[in-house]
Design a protein around this motif. Structure first.
Motif, PDB file in Angstrom:
ATOM      1  N   SER A 233       0.838  -1.194   0.000  1.00  0.00           N
ATOM      2  CA  SER A 233       0.000   0.000   0.000  1.00  0.00           C
ATOM      3  C   SER A 233       0.869   1.239   0.000  1.00  0.00           C
ATOM      4  CB  SER A 233      -0.934   0.008   1.221  1.00  0.00           C
ATOM      5  OG  SER A 233      -0.176   0.028   2.415  1.00  0.00           O
ATOM      6  N   GLY A 234       0.237   2.372  -0.286  1.00  0.00           N
ATOM      7  CA  GLY A 234       0.901   3.659  -0.289  1.00  0.00           C
ATOM      8  C   GLY A 234       0.036   4.701   0.374  1.00  0.00           C
ATOM      9  N   THR A 235       0.405   5.960   0.161  1.00  0.00           N
ATOM     10  CA  THR A 235      -0.281   7.082   0.803  1.00  0.00           C
ATOM     11  C   THR A 235      -0.776   8.048  -0.259  1.00  0.00           C
ATOM     12  OG1 THR A 235       1.087   6.878   2.788  1.00  0.00           O
ATOM     13  CG2 THR A 235      -0.046   8.976   2.452  1.00  0.00           C
ATOM     14  N   LEU A 236      -1.976   8.597  -0.045  1.00  0.00           N
ATOM     15  CA  LEU A 236      -2.556   9.557  -0.976  1.00  0.00           C
ATOM     16  C   LEU A 236      -2.869  10.843  -0.215  1.00  0.00           C
ATOM     17  CD1 LEU A 236      -3.732  10.260  -3.772  1.00  0.00           C
ATOM     18  CD2 LEU A 236      -5.889   9.228  -3.024  1.00  0.00           C
ATOM     19  N   SER A 237      -2.275  11.956  -0.646  1.00  0.00           N
ATOM     20  CA  SER A 237      -2.500  13.257  -0.010  1.00  0.00           C
ATOM     21  C   SER A 237      -3.279  14.149  -0.967  1.00  0.00           C
ATOM     22  CB  SER A 237      -1.167  13.908   0.359  1.00  0.00           C
ATOM     23  OG  SER A 237      -1.373  15.211   0.895  1.00  0.00           O
ATOM     24  N   VAL A 238      -4.440  14.644  -0.510  1.00  0.00           N
ATOM     25  CA  VAL A 238      -5.310  15.453  -1.372  1.00  0.00           C
ATOM     26  C   VAL A 238      -5.520  16.822  -0.729  1.00  0.00           C
ATOM     27  CG1 VAL A 238      -7.527  15.591  -2.563  1.00  0.00           C
ATOM     28  CG2 VAL A 238      -6.494  13.350  -2.116  1.00  0.00           C
ATOM     29  N   THR A 239      -5.234  17.875  -1.469  1.00  0.00           N
ATOM     30  CA  THR A 239      -5.521  19.244  -1.040  1.00  0.00           C
ATOM     31  C   THR A 239      -6.402  19.902  -2.086  1.00  0.00           C
ATOM     32  OG1 THR A 239      -3.523  20.083  -2.118  1.00  0.00           O
ATOM     33  CG2 THR A 239      -3.340  19.451   0.205  1.00  0.00           C
ATOM     34  N   SER A 240      -7.076  20.973  -1.686  1.00  0.00           N
ATOM     35  CA  SER A 240      -7.932  21.678  -2.643  1.00  0.00           C
ATOM     36  C   SER A 240      -7.915  23.168  -2.381  1.00  0.00           C
ATOM     37  CB  SER A 240      -9.382  21.157  -2.554  1.00  0.00           C
ATOM     38  OG  SER A 240      -9.990  21.563  -1.340  1.00  0.00           O
ATOM     39  N   THR A 241      -8.173  23.908  -3.456  1.00  0.00           N
ATOM     40  CA  THR A 241      -8.343  25.367  -3.370  1.00  0.00           C
ATOM     41  C   THR A 241      -9.693  25.718  -3.965  1.00  0.00           C
ATOM     42  OG1 THR A 241      -5.956  25.697  -3.634  1.00  0.00           O
ATOM     43  CG2 THR A 241      -7.377  27.610  -3.967  1.00  0.00           C
TER      44      THR A 241
ATOM     45  N   GLY B  96       4.580   1.910  -0.930  1.00  0.00           N
ATOM     46  CA  GLY B  96       5.551   2.616  -0.108  1.00  0.00           C
ATOM     47  C   GLY B  96       5.789   4.052  -0.488  1.00  0.00           C
ATOM     48  N   GLN B  97       5.017   4.611  -1.426  1.00  0.00           N
ATOM     49  CA  GLN B  97       5.225   5.985  -1.858  1.00  0.00           C
ATOM     50  C   GLN B  97       3.991   6.843  -1.567  1.00  0.00           C
ATOM     51  OE1 GLN B  97       6.867   6.543  -5.778  1.00  0.00           O
ATOM     52  NE2 GLN B  97       7.976   4.582  -5.748  1.00  0.00           N
ATOM     53  N   THR B  98       4.212   8.165  -1.588  1.00  0.00           N
ATOM     54  CA  THR B  98       3.128   9.124  -1.353  1.00  0.00           C
ATOM     55  C   THR B  98       2.802   9.858  -2.641  1.00  0.00           C
ATOM     56  OG1 THR B  98       3.724   9.455   0.972  1.00  0.00           O
ATOM     57  CG2 THR B  98       2.397  11.169  -0.064  1.00  0.00           C
ATOM     58  N   VAL B  99       1.533   9.844  -3.000  1.00  0.00           N
ATOM     59  CA  VAL B  99       1.069  10.576  -4.181  1.00  0.00           C
ATOM     60  C   VAL B  99       0.319  11.821  -3.709  1.00  0.00           C
ATOM     61  CG1 VAL B  99      -0.373  10.500  -6.245  1.00  0.00           C
ATOM     62  CG2 VAL B  99       0.857   8.459  -5.511  1.00  0.00           C
ATOM     63  N   SER B 100       0.757  12.999  -4.132  1.00  0.00           N
ATOM     64  CA  SER B 100       0.106  14.258  -3.773  1.00  0.00           C
ATOM     65  C   SER B 100      -0.758  14.735  -4.920  1.00  0.00           C
ATOM     66  CB  SER B 100       1.147  15.326  -3.410  1.00  0.00           C
ATOM     67  OG  SER B 100       1.893  14.932  -2.275  1.00  0.00           O
ATOM     68  N   VAL B 101      -2.008  15.068  -4.617  1.00  0.00           N
ATOM     69  CA  VAL B 101      -2.941  15.532  -5.650  1.00  0.00           C
ATOM     70  C   VAL B 101      -3.477  16.898  -5.224  1.00  0.00           C
ATOM     71  CG1 VAL B 101      -5.025  15.039  -6.965  1.00  0.00           C
ATOM     72  CG2 VAL B 101      -3.595  13.146  -6.143  1.00  0.00           C
ATOM     73  N   PRO B 102      -2.883  17.995  -5.739  1.00  0.00           N
ATOM     74  CA  PRO B 102      -3.451  19.323  -5.477  1.00  0.00           C
ATOM     75  C   PRO B 102      -4.576  19.600  -6.470  1.00  0.00           C
ATOM     76  CG  PRO B 102      -1.394  19.534  -6.669  1.00  0.00           C
ATOM     77  CD  PRO B 102      -1.606  18.059  -6.462  1.00  0.00           C
TER      78      PRO B 102
ATOM     79  N   SER C 142      -8.317   9.730 -12.227  1.00  0.00           N
ATOM     80  CA  SER C 142      -7.748   8.460 -11.787  1.00  0.00           C
ATOM     81  C   SER C 142      -6.362   8.723 -11.211  1.00  0.00           C
ATOM     82  CB  SER C 142      -7.646   7.470 -12.945  1.00  0.00           C
ATOM     83  OG  SER C 142      -8.936   7.110 -13.410  1.00  0.00           O
ATOM     84  N   VAL C 143      -6.052   8.098 -10.092  1.00  0.00           N
ATOM     85  CA  VAL C 143      -4.735   8.257  -9.476  1.00  0.00           C
ATOM     86  C   VAL C 143      -4.127   6.877  -9.302  1.00  0.00           C
ATOM     87  CG1 VAL C 143      -5.269  10.407  -8.288  1.00  0.00           C
ATOM     88  CG2 VAL C 143      -5.773   8.233  -7.169  1.00  0.00           C
ATOM     89  N   THR C 144      -2.817   6.836  -9.453  1.00  0.00           N
ATOM     90  CA  THR C 144      -2.094   5.575  -9.312  1.00  0.00           C
ATOM     91  C   THR C 144      -1.221   5.636  -8.073  1.00  0.00           C
ATOM     92  OG1 THR C 144      -2.057   5.227 -11.706  1.00  0.00           O
ATOM     93  CG2 THR C 144      -0.466   3.998 -10.397  1.00  0.00           C
ATOM     94  N   VAL C 145      -1.456   4.728  -7.148  1.00  0.00           N
ATOM     95  CA  VAL C 145      -0.711   4.667  -5.898  1.00  0.00           C
ATOM     96  C   VAL C 145       0.323   3.553  -6.002  1.00  0.00           C
ATOM     97  CG1 VAL C 145      -0.883   4.247  -3.413  1.00  0.00           C
ATOM     98  CG2 VAL C 145      -2.681   5.516  -4.595  1.00  0.00           C
ATOM     99  N   LEU C 146       1.584   3.901  -5.696  1.00  0.00           N
ATOM    100  CA  LEU C 146       2.678   2.943  -5.759  1.00  0.00           C
ATOM    101  C   LEU C 146       3.038   2.473  -4.353  1.00  0.00           C
ATOM    102  CD1 LEU C 146       4.941   4.698  -8.426  1.00  0.00           C
ATOM    103  CD2 LEU C 146       3.242   2.882  -8.767  1.00  0.00           C
TER     104      LEU C 146
ATOM    105  N   THR D 214      -3.709   7.038   4.407  1.00  0.00           N
ATOM    106  CA  THR D 214      -2.656   6.038   4.489  1.00  0.00           C
ATOM    107  C   THR D 214      -3.249   4.651   4.251  1.00  0.00           C
ATOM    108  OG1 THR D 214      -2.947   5.856   6.878  1.00  0.00           O
ATOM    109  CG2 THR D 214      -1.313   7.453   6.086  1.00  0.00           C
ATOM    110  N   GLY D 215      -2.357   3.708   3.951  1.00  0.00           N
ATOM    111  CA  GLY D 215      -2.811   2.330   3.757  1.00  0.00           C
ATOM    112  C   GLY D 215      -3.664   2.130   2.522  1.00  0.00           C
ATOM    113  N   VAL D 216      -3.483   2.990   1.508  1.00  0.00           N
ATOM    114  CA  VAL D 216      -4.249   2.848   0.271  1.00  0.00           C
ATOM    115  C   VAL D 216      -3.636   1.721  -0.561  1.00  0.00           C
ATOM    116  CG1 VAL D 216      -5.037   4.006  -1.822  1.00  0.00           C
ATOM    117  CG2 VAL D 216      -4.809   5.293   0.312  1.00  0.00           C
ATOM    118  N   PRO D 217      -4.410   0.723  -0.953  1.00  0.00           N
ATOM    119  CA  PRO D 217      -3.840  -0.384  -1.743  1.00  0.00           C
ATOM    120  C   PRO D 217      -3.187   0.127  -3.022  1.00  0.00           C
ATOM    121  CG  PRO D 217      -6.048  -0.940  -0.966  1.00  0.00           C
ATOM    122  CD  PRO D 217      -5.837   0.510  -0.656  1.00  0.00           C
ATOM    123  N   ALA D 218      -2.021  -0.426  -3.332  1.00  0.00           N
ATOM    124  CA  ALA D 218      -1.327  -0.039  -4.557  1.00  0.00           C
ATOM    125  C   ALA D 218      -2.187  -0.376  -5.766  1.00  0.00           C
ATOM    126  CB  ALA D 218       0.015  -0.750  -4.634  1.00  0.00           C
TER     127      ALA D 218
END
Length: 411
Positions: free
Chosen positions: A50-58, A107-113, A101-105, A79-83
């Motif tokens: 699993s990996g981590t997905l961080s989402v922010t918005s404006t 052990g890595q963190t994907v940031s989506v602003p 669509s977002v791709t989670v790798l 956290t704990g998002v399945p790859a």
């Protein structure tokens, strides 16, 4: 699936993709096709990692859905998002939905602003206060003063969901900008509006509260003789002709006193400066029958009301938390309740009576078991029973869960 939100409804297909928007206008409903940008559908092999997905918005405060399941409010880190590849949707009222669509790798963190675009359709405008200019004021340009009065007086004032006092009240040091004002009084309809505070100026908000529908008559005490306050002349006393004093005692002591639906303290209680006229008195102690009556206060005089509380004749509800003392003994004395919630601004019901909004500190609570219910719009109700010990502080801290949490709205 249709997802309705006021004047606008959204149509999703079985994959959670927004297909079209159905909006009601003055000229009749129109259907606005909505195109959702998608990313390249490059497949990513799923693994057990699993990996981590961080989402922010404006702007912030938008709802986040992952694979159609509500996850929280931006900014948020999952956290704990399945790859693998997932469907992300960000929604905020008044703005166009954002889907991708977002791709989670592993052990890595994907940031989506996400930068949300204001929707082109009409939005619901909150009812403005007529005396306040609706010109937006940039925040951070100083402070002003907000003066709130109500008819009748004695109403509870909340600003941006935080308790501020009882009307009439004047709030100083209010940050310039637009704020949400709410005025509440038992027996009357809530008053809510947006107010704009200008730097260095005073904004006056006079509120005329409208009586709510018929109230439920409290259950009379069948096991004891009615206790009558000293008899006064039945002639109504005009309001505004002065004030008097009201002294309330109870057997047993340590009961909560409400006057015209407002909590005043614990018996024995003497209230000065009570407006002359007829008022509704209510005395309540956990484990005893409630006592309610009308009292007439005369200008410059003291009215004494002795109350003998009766033990309920019917079966007593057993609280979920069993007191550690012998059940036949009634704890004496008072303690303090500190009630917090996440998010804040939740309504607090103590023993079936509204007492305020979180965060809230309640002194002089009679010792013994009490029922607490914490409620907030769009969140699930949290109810519990707590034991208040004499001379001690009992803390109740709850986390409220959104009604959408764990629910897939696309099914």
């Amino acid at each position: 699936m249709w997802y309705d939100e006021g004047d606008t409804a959204y149509l999703y297909d079985n994959t959670g993709t927004l297909v079209s928007t159905y909006r009601s206008t003055g000229a009749g409903p129109t259907t606005v096709p909505t195109t959702v940008p998608t990313t390249a559908p490059t497949p990513v092999p799923t693994t057990t990692s699993s990996g981590t997905l961080s989402v922010t918005s404006t702007p912030g405060g938008a709802m986040v859905f992952l694979d159609g399941v509500f996850k929280g409010i931006t900014p948020i880190t999952l956290t704990g998002v399945p790859a693998g590849t997932h469907q992300l949707k960000v929604h905020r009222i008044g703005y166009d939905d954002y889907s991708t669509s977002v791709t989670v790798l592993p052990g890595q963190t994907v940031s989506v602003p996400v930068s949300l675009n204001p929707s082109s359709g009409p939005t619901t405008v909150p009812t403005p206060v007529p005396t306040i200019a609706p010109t937006p004021v940039p925040t951070g340009t100083g402070t002003g003063t907000l003066s709130v009065t109500s008819t009748p007086g004695g109403a509870i004032v909340f600003l941006d969901g935080v308790f501020k006092g009882i009307t009439p009240t004047t709030l100083t040091g209010v940050p310039a900008g637009t704020h949400q004002l709410r005025v509440y009084r038992i027996g009357y309809n809530d008053y809510s509006t947006s107010v704009t505070v200008l730097p260095g100026q005073t904004v006056s908000v006079p509120v005329s509260l409208n009586p709510s529908g018929p109230t439920t008559v409290p259950t009379p005490v069948p096991t004891t003789a009615p206790i009558t306050a000293p008899i006064t002349a039945p002639t109504p006393v005009p309001t505004g002709t002065g004030t008097g004093t009201l002294s309330v005692t109870s057997t047993p002591g340590g009961a909560m006193v409400f006057l015209d639906g407002i909590f005043k303290g614990i018996t024995p209680k003497t209230m000065t400066g009570v407006p002359a006229g007829t008022h509704q008195l209510r005395v309540y102690r956990s484990g005893y029958e409630e006592y309610s009556t009308s009292v007439t206060v005369l200008p410059g005089q003291t009215l004494e009301v002795p109350v003998a509380l009766g033990v309920p004749s019917g079966p007593t509800l057993v609280p979920t938390i069993v007191p550690t003392t012998t059940p036949t003994q009634v704890p004496t004395g008072t303690g303090t309740l500190v009630i917090t919630s996440s998010p804040t601004g939740a309504k607090v019901i103590l023993d079936f009576s509204f007492i305020g909004y979180t965060p809230l500190t309640v002194p002089d609570v009679p010792a013994g078991p009490h029922r607490i219910s914490i409620r907030k719009s769009m969140y699930r109700i949290n109810s519990t029973t707590v034991m208040v010990e004499p001379g001690k502080t009992t803390t109740v801290s709850v986390t409220l869960h959104h009604i959408w949490e764990g629910i897939n709205p696309f099914n």
